[in-house]
Design a protein around this motif. Structure first.
Motif, PDB file in Angstrom:
ATOM      1  N   GLU A 202      11.422  -4.557  10.865  1.00 46.03           N
ATOM      2  CA  GLU A 202      11.489  -4.052  11.986  1.00 46.03           C
ATOM      3  C   GLU A 202      12.831  -4.192  12.829  1.00 46.03           C
ATOM      4  OE1 GLU A 202       9.461  -1.949  15.136  1.00 46.03           O
ATOM      5  OE2 GLU A 202       8.922  -2.372  13.173  1.00 46.03           O
TER       6      GLU A 202
ATOM      7  N   LYS B 138       2.178   5.264   0.382  1.00 47.14           N
ATOM      8  CA  LYS B 138       1.989   6.070   1.147  1.00 47.14           C
ATOM      9  C   LYS B 138       2.579   7.347   0.251  1.00 47.14           C
ATOM     10  CE  LYS B 138       3.632   3.611   5.077  1.00 47.14           C
ATOM     11  NZ  LYS B 138       4.449   3.601   6.246  1.00 47.14           N
TER      12      LYS B 138
ATOM     13  N   ALA C 199       3.643   0.324   2.869  1.00 45.03           N
ATOM     14  CA  ALA C 199       3.254  -0.505   3.947  1.00 45.03           C
ATOM     15  C   ALA C 199       3.033  -1.885   3.215  1.00 45.03           C
ATOM     16  CB  ALA C 199       1.982   0.049   4.480  1.00 45.03           C
TER      17      ALA C 199
ATOM     18  N   LYS D  88       0.765  -1.293   0.093  1.00 46.90           N
ATOM     19  CA  LYS D  88       0.042  -0.194  -0.087  1.00 46.90           C
ATOM     20  C   LYS D  88       0.773   1.196   0.104  1.00 46.90           C
ATOM     21  CE  LYS D  88      -3.850   2.434   2.483  1.00 46.90           C
ATOM     22  NZ  LYS D  88      -4.611   2.448   3.760  1.00 46.90           N
TER      23      LYS D  88
ATOM     24  N   GLN E 231       1.418  -5.483   3.215  1.00 44.31           N
ATOM     25  CA  GLN E 231       0.068  -6.139   3.782  1.00 44.31           C
ATOM     26  C   GLN E 231       0.053  -7.486   3.112  1.00 44.31           C
ATOM     27  OE1 GLN E 231      -2.875  -3.431   2.569  1.00 44.31           O
ATOM     28  NE2 GLN E 231      -2.422  -1.863   4.289  1.00 44.31           N
TER      29      GLN E 231
END
Length: 437
Positions: free
Chosen positions: A292, A52, A256, A50, A258
């Motif tokens: 992360e 941004k 992102a 997605k 997903q």
């Protein structure tokens, strides 16, 4: 001889795909990470990106300009350029001035054999694909090219470049032409007395000639390079807000990741498609986890850097303290190799400019009072000391080392001074000596 079976227990560390991926992502810049994420979307049907709206902070640059930190330690200065490609412009000009097809092809061949400074780098074969040029053609083409562009273009070497400028622009300066033609090597070695003797002129005339030659351009076509503007995206941005330094990672523009729910029905099925989908689901989870982990590692490192190098962020490179990768690794309870990978290919934007993150890690030298001083600070002291020296009697590396040891209390050898001087692109004392009239 007796044969038998033996059982032995061994402990081996296997480098799994997931571990390799986590290590690889640590080394990526944010821009490289974005490219990797988009590649994973193409390879893994479970990944859905997605976009941004947030755009990365960009600094445009064409090259790294000379700096007091030397070639290995310099800020990346933002340079904006909308210049049209000089080769294309000269080719269009050649088409206008030389209408015959053969001359145009000859000029084009020569133009695309110029280096980034406009010097002609040509092979002996003079072949251009299926087209070959005779020696006379080449010489004729070089003369045409030298009349087409900036004076000095198409020169085979520095001597020819300077002579072209003198011949076209200053034909009356015969002494300067003679000096360049026959004694250019003596200028490079700054042998002023020998020049005066060989040319039978006075020292003040040597100085006038040298000052004149310095006005000539040794790189008349420094913008001829075909390189387009490169965009530098800082990975970390340091800002001064509310009387303190804050930072954030410049990764807000990353898409992102997903889960594509169109394939979720296959996760719990019992068939061959399910095995493939479950494998891709694990890859999807590992990608999220690795990104992360990379992010958290960089954040921990920058927290330590803000604490350890606070004076640098306030005052610049003169206040950079000695700091090693191991010291940071100990602070955040990680292995040194992890910190090394996480700081590789990372760019940090600070109030003093944009730098390679690794510049904040610098080795140390001992001082007479038992303290330590960073190599970067020593280089700044060296640069300042040389800038203030008597240009008619410049200091040798040995004299500079002795000065640092006795006056500054910095334990340093002549060889180290020489190494730092070369990194700062400062010539040796023999080539720093000015003409004394």
């Amino acid at each position: 001889m007796e044969l038998g079976l033996q059982q032995r227990q061994e402990l081996n560390l296997l480098m799994t795909f997931e571990l390799r991926q986590a290590i690889e992502l640590l080394q990526y810049s944010t821009h490289e990470l974005e490219q990797y994420i988009r590649e994973q979307e193409l390879e893994n049907p479970l990944i859905k990106l997605k976009e941004k709206e947030e755009k990365p902070v960009h600094e445009e640059r064409l090259h790294r300009q000379s700096s007091s930190f030397g070639s290995s330690e310099m800020p990346m200065n933002a340079v904006r350029s909308n210049d049209k490609n000089m080769r294309d412009e000269l080719l269009e000009q050649a088409k206008f001035m030389y209408p015959d097809d053969h001359t145009q092809k000859l000029i084009k061949y020569l133009l695309y054999n110029l280096d980034d400074n406009g010097y002609l780098q040509i092979s002996d074969s003079h072949s251009n694909g299926h087209l070959a040029f005779e020696e006379d053609d080449i010489e004729k083409g070089i003369l045409l090219l030298q009349q087409l562009g900036p004076i000095g273009i198409g020169a085979r070497n520095l001597k020819e470049c300077l002579l072209l400028q003198i011949t076209y622009n200053y034909p009356e300066n015969k002494l300067a032409a003679c000096l360049v033609e026959y004694h250019l090597n003596l200028i490079a070695d700054r042998k002023w007395n020998e020049i005066a003797s060989k040319m039978n002129i006075k020292m003040n005339e040597v100085k006038d000639l040298f000052d004149f030659i310095q006005t000539l351009n040794p790189r008349p076509c420094s913008l001829i390079s075909d390189c387009s503007t490169e965009y530098l995206t800082p990975d970390i941005i340091i800002e001064w807000k509310d009387d303190e330094f804050t930072f954030h990672l410049n990764d807000g523009y990353l898409p992102a990741i997903q889960l594509n729910k169109d394939y979720s029905q296959y996760l719990h099925a019992k068939n061959d498609a399910s095995k493939y989908i479950n494998t891709q689901y694990k890859n999807y989870q590992w990608l999220l986890s690795s990104i992360e982990q990379r992010r958290n590692t960089i954040i921990k490192i920058v927290h330590v850097l803000l604490e350890k190098q606070e004076d640098f962020f306030k005052n610049g490179f003169r206040s950079l303290k000695p700091l090693t990768l191991k010291e940071v690794a100990d602070e955040i309870d990680m292995h040194e190799s992890t910190v090394s990978r996480a700081t590789t290919n990372k760019v940090i934007q600070t109030p003093f400019g944009t730098f390679d993150l690794r510049l904040l890690f610098t080795s140390k030298l001992d001082t007479a009072d038992g303290n330590v001083i960073s190599q970067t600070k020593v280089k700044k002291l060296l640069e300042s000391f040389i800038a203030q020296e008597n240009k008619f009697k410049p200091y040798s590396d040995q004299k500079i080392a002795e000065y640092f040891n006795t006056e500054k209390g910095i334990t340093i050898s002549r060889r180290t001074i020489s190494k730092y001087r070369e990194e700062l692109r400062i010539p040796p004392s023999s080539k720093r000596k000015d003409i004394q009239v």
